[in-house]
Design a protein around this motif. Structure first.
Motif, PDB file in Angstrom:
ATOM      1  N   CYS A  51      -9.030   5.574   3.318  1.00  0.00           N
ATOM      2  CA  CYS A  51      -7.744   5.865   4.064  1.00  0.00           C
ATOM      3  C   CYS A  51      -6.497   5.722   3.192  1.00  0.00           C
ATOM      4  O   CYS A  51      -6.745   5.539   1.603  1.00  0.00           O
ATOM      5  CB  CYS A  51      -7.655   4.700   5.166  1.00  0.00           C
ATOM      6  N   ARG A  52      -5.290   5.921   3.417  1.00  0.00           N
ATOM      7  CA  ARG A  52      -4.232   5.934   2.658  1.00  0.00           C
ATOM      8  C   ARG A  52      -3.310   5.293   3.271  1.00  0.00           C
ATOM      9  O   ARG A  52      -3.059   5.350   4.602  1.00  0.00           O
ATOM     10  CB  ARG A  52      -3.925   7.423   2.224  1.00  0.00           C
ATOM     11  N   ILE A  53      -1.911   4.953   2.446  1.00  0.00           N
ATOM     12  CA  ILE A  53      -1.010   4.349   3.208  1.00  0.00           C
ATOM     13  C   ILE A  53       0.480   4.890   2.371  1.00  0.00           C
ATOM     14  O   ILE A  53       0.470   5.186   1.343  1.00  0.00           O
ATOM     15  CB  ILE A  53      -0.709   2.938   3.325  1.00  0.00           C
ATOM     16  N   ASP A  54       1.588   5.165   3.103  1.00  0.00           N
ATOM     17  CA  ASP A  54       2.796   5.496   2.624  1.00  0.00           C
ATOM     18  C   ASP A  54       3.684   4.297   2.353  1.00  0.00           C
ATOM     19  O   ASP A  54       3.990   3.891   3.539  1.00  0.00           O
ATOM     20  CB  ASP A  54       3.366   6.736   3.370  1.00  0.00           C
ATOM     21  N   VAL A  55       4.267   4.565   1.264  1.00  0.00           N
ATOM     22  CA  VAL A  55       5.166   3.174   0.923  1.00  0.00           C
ATOM     23  C   VAL A  55       6.564   3.813   0.836  1.00  0.00           C
ATOM     24  O   VAL A  55       6.766   4.467  -0.186  1.00  0.00           O
ATOM     25  CB  VAL A  55       4.845   2.382  -0.352  1.00  0.00           C
ATOM     26  N   VAL A  56       7.395   3.570   1.537  1.00  0.00           N
ATOM     27  CA  VAL A  56       8.815   4.103   1.549  1.00  0.00           C
ATOM     28  C   VAL A  56       9.696   3.270   0.693  1.00  0.00           C
ATOM     29  O   VAL A  56       9.773   2.160   0.806  1.00  0.00           O
ATOM     30  CB  VAL A  56       9.600   4.156   2.926  1.00  0.00           C
ATOM     31  N   ILE A  57      10.302   3.951  -0.468  1.00  0.00           N
ATOM     32  CA  ILE A  57      11.060   3.350  -1.387  1.00  0.00           C
ATOM     33  C   ILE A  57      12.490   4.014  -1.388  1.00  0.00           C
ATOM     34  O   ILE A  57      12.547   4.947  -1.696  1.00  0.00           O
ATOM     35  CB  ILE A  57      10.548   3.435  -2.737  1.00  0.00           C
ATOM     36  N   ARG A  58      13.482   3.023  -0.875  1.00  0.00           N
ATOM     37  CA  ARG A  58      14.692   3.445  -0.730  1.00  0.00           C
ATOM     38  C   ARG A  58      15.731   2.947  -1.879  1.00  0.00           C
ATOM     39  O   ARG A  58      15.570   1.854  -2.061  1.00  0.00           O
ATOM     40  CB  ARG A  58      15.336   3.149   0.578  1.00  0.00           C
ATOM     41  N   HIS A  59      16.347   3.753  -2.594  1.00  0.00           N
ATOM     42  CA  HIS A  59      17.499   3.242  -3.571  1.00  0.00           C
ATOM     43  C   HIS A  59      18.961   2.951  -3.163  1.00  0.00           C
ATOM     44  O   HIS A  59      19.478   3.598  -2.299  1.00  0.00           O
ATOM     45  CB  HIS A  59      17.556   4.582  -4.769  1.00  0.00           C
ATOM     46  N   HIS A  66      17.568   9.663  -2.067  1.00  0.00           N
ATOM     47  CA  HIS A  66      17.639   8.577  -2.039  1.00  0.00           C
ATOM     48  C   HIS A  66      16.393   7.596  -1.336  1.00  0.00           C
ATOM     49  O   HIS A  66      16.359   6.449  -1.458  1.00  0.00           O
ATOM     50  CB  HIS A  66      18.792   7.793  -1.625  1.00  0.00           C
ATOM     51  N   LYS A  67      15.629   8.614  -0.692  1.00  0.00           N
ATOM     52  CA  LYS A  67      14.402   7.705  -0.026  1.00  0.00           C
ATOM     53  C   LYS A  67      13.406   8.670  -0.545  1.00  0.00           C
ATOM     54  O   LYS A  67      13.027   9.689  -0.176  1.00  0.00           O
ATOM     55  CB  LYS A  67      14.623   7.871   1.404  1.00  0.00           C
ATOM     56  N   GLN A  68      12.414   7.921  -1.293  1.00  0.00           N
ATOM     57  CA  GLN A  68      11.084   8.548  -1.764  1.00  0.00           C
ATOM     58  C   GLN A  68      10.003   7.935  -1.180  1.00  0.00           C
ATOM     59  O   GLN A  68       9.940   6.692  -0.606  1.00  0.00           O
ATOM     60  CB  GLN A  68      11.074   8.474  -3.218  1.00  0.00           C
ATOM     61  N   VAL A  69       8.893   8.308  -1.028  1.00  0.00           N
ATOM     62  CA  VAL A  69       7.591   8.025  -0.637  1.00  0.00           C
ATOM     63  C   VAL A  69       6.389   7.903  -1.487  1.00  0.00           C
ATOM     64  O   VAL A  69       6.106   9.078  -2.317  1.00  0.00           O
ATOM     65  CB  VAL A  69       7.097   8.701   0.786  1.00  0.00           C
ATOM     66  N   VAL A  70       5.838   6.925  -1.963  1.00  0.00           N
ATOM     67  CA  VAL A  70       4.741   6.845  -2.683  1.00  0.00           C
ATOM     68  C   VAL A  70       3.244   6.475  -1.731  1.00  0.00           C
ATOM     69  O   VAL A  70       3.374   5.789  -0.995  1.00  0.00           O
ATOM     70  CB  VAL A  70       4.722   5.553  -3.574  1.00  0.00           C
ATOM     71  N   THR A  71       2.495   7.634  -1.986  1.00  0.00           N
ATOM     72  CA  THR A  71       1.230   7.442  -1.222  1.00  0.00           C
ATOM     73  C   THR A  71       0.083   6.754  -2.002  1.00  0.00           C
ATOM     74  O   THR A  71      -0.205   7.119  -3.182  1.00  0.00           O
ATOM     75  CB  THR A  71       0.913   8.719  -0.651  1.00  0.00           C
TER      76      THR A  71
END
Length: 218
Positions: free
Chosen positions: A84-92, A45-50
């Motif tokens: 650089c990069r950043i991780d965005v946490v997306i929780r359903h 239920h928690k996914q990460v988009v980089t």
């Protein structure tokens, strides 16, 4: 005249600090391009988009969604420094099986600007059950040195590198034949039928040479 100068000055195209990329065609690099939530698997239920920034200047990003009430996005907007990069946490919040497919849109801007430089969509869907377990891969091993590698032909044919006994038998017969006395040249107590002519020995020597090449090939 002053009115004409102001009119011409107002018709001049605006210059951008980043050139033609200001039309929204800046490539956006993200991973993954699809989010899969499983109703029966809480950990999914928690996914990460980089989001990646391979460019030589700082970019601002913003995350939009077609169903914002169903998701909780940590740091839905912010800055990404150069290279650089950043991780965005997306929780359903409501992973219900059979729900409609939602979409996220990642937008990129110049730092301090509101003009969209580029955008890309990420599909989000809820699947039934649990994710399938991936088959474990065999561990990587070091290849043998070139002089100890098994030839491809031997590996394809399934042979174990042994010489055919028939080949060894032919080589032995040829060797014995060459040791026999030559007809009308050597004097021997052996029966006449064991004497070979010079032409016969040449043929035997030729066959022995072919057999030797076969043995050396193995």
């Amino acid at each position: 005249k002053q009115w004409y100068q102001r009119r011409v000055r107002g018709m001049r195209p605006r210059q951008s600090s980043q050139g033609s990329e200001d039309d929204g065609s800046l490539p956006v690099f993200i991973s993954p391009s699809e989010l899969k939530y499983y109703a029966d698997e809480i950990s999914s239920h928690k996914q990460v988009v980089t989001i990646y920034n391979p460019y030589s200047y700082t970019l601002k990003y913003k995350v939009l969604c077609t169903a914002p009430r169903k998701y909780h996005v940590i740091e839905s907007e912010g800055l990404i420094k150069s290279h650089c990069r950043i991780d965005v946490v997306i929780r359903h919040k409501e992973p219900v099986e059979g729900a409609t497919v939602d979409k996220f849109q990642i937008q990129l801007f110049d730092h301090g600007s509101s003009t969209i430089r580029g955008h890309k969509q990420v599909i989000s869907q809820v699947l039934s059950g649990r994710p399938q377990m991936s088959v474990p891969e065999a561990p990587m091993q070091q290849l043998p040195p070139p002089d100890k590698r098994v030839p491809d032909q031997a590996a394809d044919s399934g042979s174990s590198g042994r010489v055919d006994p028939l080949v060894l038998l032919v080589a032995a017969v040829c060797g014995v034949a060459l040791l026999l006395p030559t007809w009308q040249v050597d004097s021997s107590t052996l029966p006449p039928y064991l004497h070979l002519t010079i032409h016969q020995k040449l043929v035997v020597a030729y066959v022995l040479g072919l057999v030797t090449m076969v043995i050396l090939h193995f």
